[in-house]
Scaffold this active site. Sequence first.
Site, mmCIF file in Angstrom:
data_model
loop_
_atom_site.group_PDB
_atom_site.id
_atom_site.type_symbol
_atom_site.label_atom_id
_atom_site.label_comp_id
_atom_site.label_asym_id
_atom_site.label_seq_id
_atom_site.Cartn_x
_atom_site.Cartn_y
_atom_site.Cartn_z
ATOM 1 N N ARG A 36 24.552 0.541 39.457
ATOM 2 C CA ARG A 36 23.903 1.863 39.543
ATOM 3 C C ARG A 36 23.234 2.278 38.231
ATOM 4 O O ARG A 36 23.219 3.472 37.894
ATOM 5 C CB ARG A 36 24.898 2.947 39.980
ATOM 6 C CG ARG A 36 25.435 2.758 41.391
ATOM 7 C CD ARG A 36 24.412 3.235 42.412
ATOM 8 N NE ARG A 36 24.800 2.860 43.761
ATOM 9 C CZ ARG A 36 25.361 3.691 44.638
ATOM 10 N NH1 ARG A 36 25.610 4.928 44.316
ATOM 11 N NH2 ARG A 36 25.646 3.280 45.838
ATOM 12 N N ARG A 40 20.654 8.462 39.758
ATOM 13 C CA ARG A 40 20.570 9.888 39.435
ATOM 14 C C ARG A 40 20.913 10.245 38.003
ATOM 15 O O ARG A 40 20.603 11.346 37.559
ATOM 16 C CB ARG A 40 21.454 10.686 40.397
ATOM 17 C CG ARG A 40 20.757 10.908 41.732
ATOM 18 C CD ARG A 40 21.671 11.588 42.719
ATOM 19 N NE ARG A 40 22.805 10.723 43.004
ATOM 20 C CZ ARG A 40 23.681 10.926 43.977
ATOM 21 N NH1 ARG A 40 23.581 11.985 44.743
ATOM 22 N NH2 ARG A 40 24.661 10.082 44.189
ATOM 23 N N ARG A 49 11.900 10.093 42.504
ATOM 24 C CA ARG A 49 12.420 10.223 43.858
ATOM 25 C C ARG A 49 12.166 11.598 44.492
ATOM 26 O O ARG A 49 12.440 11.780 45.680
ATOM 27 C CB ARG A 49 13.936 9.981 43.844
ATOM 28 C CG ARG A 49 14.389 8.517 43.905
ATOM 29 C CD ARG A 49 14.260 7.936 45.303
ATOM 30 N NE ARG A 49 14.661 8.869 46.334
ATOM 31 C CZ ARG A 49 15.916 9.180 46.653
ATOM 32 N NH1 ARG A 49 16.914 8.592 46.058
ATOM 33 N NH2 ARG A 49 16.168 10.068 47.589
ATOM 34 N N ASP A 85 19.426 -0.640 48.977
ATOM 35 C CA ASP A 85 20.751 -0.165 49.383
ATOM 36 C C ASP A 85 21.346 -1.182 50.350
ATOM 37 O O ASP A 85 20.611 -1.919 51.020
ATOM 38 C CB ASP A 85 20.688 1.211 50.046
ATOM 39 C CG ASP A 85 22.083 1.833 50.121
ATOM 40 O OD1 ASP A 85 22.516 2.452 49.132
ATOM 41 O OD2 ASP A 85 22.761 1.657 51.144
ATOM 42 N N TYR A 160 30.851 1.084 57.635
ATOM 43 C CA TYR A 160 29.815 2.100 57.888
ATOM 44 C C TYR A 160 29.388 2.085 59.352
ATOM 45 O O TYR A 160 29.212 3.137 59.969
ATOM 46 C CB TYR A 160 28.595 1.888 56.970
ATOM 47 C CG TYR A 160 28.832 2.393 55.560
ATOM 48 C CD1 TYR A 160 29.003 3.754 55.306
ATOM 49 C CD2 TYR A 160 28.912 1.518 54.478
ATOM 50 C CE1 TYR A 160 29.239 4.224 54.018
ATOM 51 C CE2 TYR A 160 29.143 1.975 53.183
ATOM 52 C CZ TYR A 160 29.305 3.338 52.962
ATOM 53 O OH TYR A 160 29.549 3.796 51.698
HETATM 54 O O1 CP3 Z 1 21.141 0.530 40.271
HETATM 55 C C1 CP3 Z 1 21.689 -0.056 41.229
HETATM 56 O O2 CP3 Z 1 22.884 -0.397 41.197
HETATM 57 C C2 CP3 Z 1 20.835 -0.472 42.413
HETATM 58 C C3 CP3 Z 1 20.836 0.343 43.511
HETATM 59 C C4 CP3 Z 1 21.940 0.472 44.537
HETATM 60 C C5 CP3 Z 1 21.962 1.584 45.393
HETATM 61 N N1 CP3 Z 1 22.928 1.389 46.332
HETATM 62 C C6 CP3 Z 1 21.036 2.719 45.312
HETATM 63 C C7 CP3 Z 1 21.489 4.010 45.850
HETATM 64 C C8 CP3 Z 1 22.976 -0.386 44.918
HETATM 65 C C9 CP3 Z 1 23.413 -1.694 44.312
HETATM 66 C C10 CP3 Z 1 23.589 0.210 46.058
HETATM 67 C C11 CP3 Z 1 24.670 -0.405 46.837
HETATM 68 C C12 CP3 Z 1 25.524 0.439 47.674
HETATM 69 N N2 CP3 Z 1 25.149 1.422 48.559
HETATM 70 C C13 CP3 Z 1 26.919 0.284 47.772
HETATM 71 C C14 CP3 Z 1 27.706 -0.743 47.026
HETATM 72 C C15 CP3 Z 1 27.841 -0.361 45.600
HETATM 73 C C16 CP3 Z 1 28.928 0.626 45.322
HETATM 74 O O3 CP3 Z 1 28.600 1.689 44.779
HETATM 75 O O4 CP3 Z 1 30.080 0.308 45.600
HETATM 76 C C17 CP3 Z 1 27.384 1.222 48.706
HETATM 77 C C18 CP3 Z 1 28.830 1.438 49.106
HETATM 78 C C19 CP3 Z 1 26.260 1.927 49.208
HETATM 79 C C20 CP3 Z 1 26.245 3.001 50.230
HETATM 80 C C21 CP3 Z 1 25.698 4.227 49.611
HETATM 81 N N3 CP3 Z 1 24.344 4.475 49.467
HETATM 82 C C22 CP3 Z 1 26.394 5.293 49.018
HETATM 83 C C23 CP3 Z 1 27.887 5.431 48.960
HETATM 84 C C24 CP3 Z 1 25.442 6.183 48.481
HETATM 85 C C25 CP3 Z 1 25.670 7.412 47.648
HETATM 86 C C26 CP3 Z 1 25.554 8.685 48.397
HETATM 87 C C27 CP3 Z 1 25.365 9.827 47.406
HETATM 88 O O5 CP3 Z 1 24.300 10.462 47.482
HETATM 89 O O6 CP3 Z 1 26.254 10.072 46.585
HETATM 90 C C28 CP3 Z 1 24.172 5.647 48.780
HETATM 91 C C29 CP3 Z 1 22.876 6.212 48.406
HETATM 92 C C30 CP3 Z 1 22.286 5.588 47.207
HETATM 93 N N4 CP3 Z 1 22.095 4.245 47.040
HETATM 94 C C31 CP3 Z 1 21.769 6.249 46.066
HETATM 95 C C32 CP3 Z 1 21.256 5.271 45.220
HETATM 96 C C33 CP3 Z 1 20.553 5.472 43.897
HETATM 97 C C34 CP3 Z 1 21.733 7.745 45.879
HETATM 98 C C35 CP3 Z 1 20.547 8.262 46.610
HETATM 99 C C36 CP3 Z 1 19.849 9.360 45.843
HETATM 100 O O7 CP3 Z 1 19.564 9.192 44.658
HETATM 101 O O8 CP3 Z 1 19.552 10.367 46.494
#
Ligand code: CP3
Length: 353
Positions: A36, A40, A49, A85, A160
Amino acid sequence: MPQDSATAASGPGEESAFLLACRRRPVPHTPVWFMRQAGRSLPEYREARAGIPMLEACARPDLVVEITMQPVRRYAVDAAIFFSDIVVPLKAIGIDLDIKPGVGPVIADPVRDAAAVDRLRPLEPGDVAFATEAVQALTGELGGTPLIGFAGGPFTLASYLIEGGPSKTHDRTKAMMYGEPELWARLLDRLADIAAAYLKVQVEAGARAIQLFDSWVGGVGPEDYRTSVLPHSRKIFEALAPYDVPRIHFGVGTGELLGLMGEAGADVVGVDWRVPLDEAVLRVGPGKALQGNLDPAILFAPWDVIADRTRDVLARGRTAEGHVFNLGHGVLPTTDPDKLARLVDLVHEESAR
Ligand code: CP3
């Protein structure tokens, strides 16, 4: 086309410290990147975004390139992670889902019976043409910095799909795993094929390593992991074997599973902050590199505490055959980016030969 990533360079005539560490070869310094790292915590991310839903951003190569590059410009990280994602390939095969801000992935029609499992079709490269385009553009922009491709692990994706959204207890998921083992195996087999196909697309377009995020598999005990999850993760890692790119496997709370996650076919086992790396070395055994494992929350402590803990992670990491420095899970959204910049520099200074 399989590529020889061992020859990937980080500069003229210089090999990438990240790829060397993954391959358990001597490194000029301990490589570091952050799960990550794009997201954000960065003001430029929030700006890029603004007004664009997450899944729409993931399907726009121009934005994916920009967001993936943002942390690489800001920090001296040794690798970039593809901005996408874990649910992107599911959306690409036609599953009605959304990523709700502050919540995570939400599925309109949860997958709970044989008919729903059978509707999960294989992923074709054409379904994710935007990913091919973005990775190709990124490999040009990144120069010698390797790009890590990724996919969601079978348990996490199944959770999920079955729960219909995030879950702390994974009750319906485990009910299927324990109660309907044949249906469970069929679902995970399909998810493994989808993850493998998505990873192949990224590697064929230029990703030089892959990470399989089975983030929520730590809720499963070792014996159930061995029988109900590992065969499917192994299928993914085996599908990637011919490409000869390092394969990283990560989950949260997986202290009891670290050995099995290595056995599934990972070259590098990711460790969260709950197990010290020198202990993780013993659990994973020989022939593997480790990745981790500073608590992401430590970045909210004063700098001298961060520095001490970082030195401790580096010292324990030296007992591994290869060590990629990372946090134990993703960067928390309120993290100060300047602290991460300083952390990267500290890791490099402390580990330089
Ligand atoms: O920088 C990085 O690591 C690359 C981007 C990345 C994202 N998701 C972007 C994202 C990666 C590697 C993921 C993988 C992901 N997505 C996982 C496995 C990694 C982990 O954290 O264990 C999981 C479980 C997800 C499912 C998911 N997608 C979640 C739990 C969330 C967060 C929800 C929230 O808003 O708190 C997302 C959304 C997401 N994926 C965001 C990002 C940057 C946030 C979206 C936003 O910025 O509005």
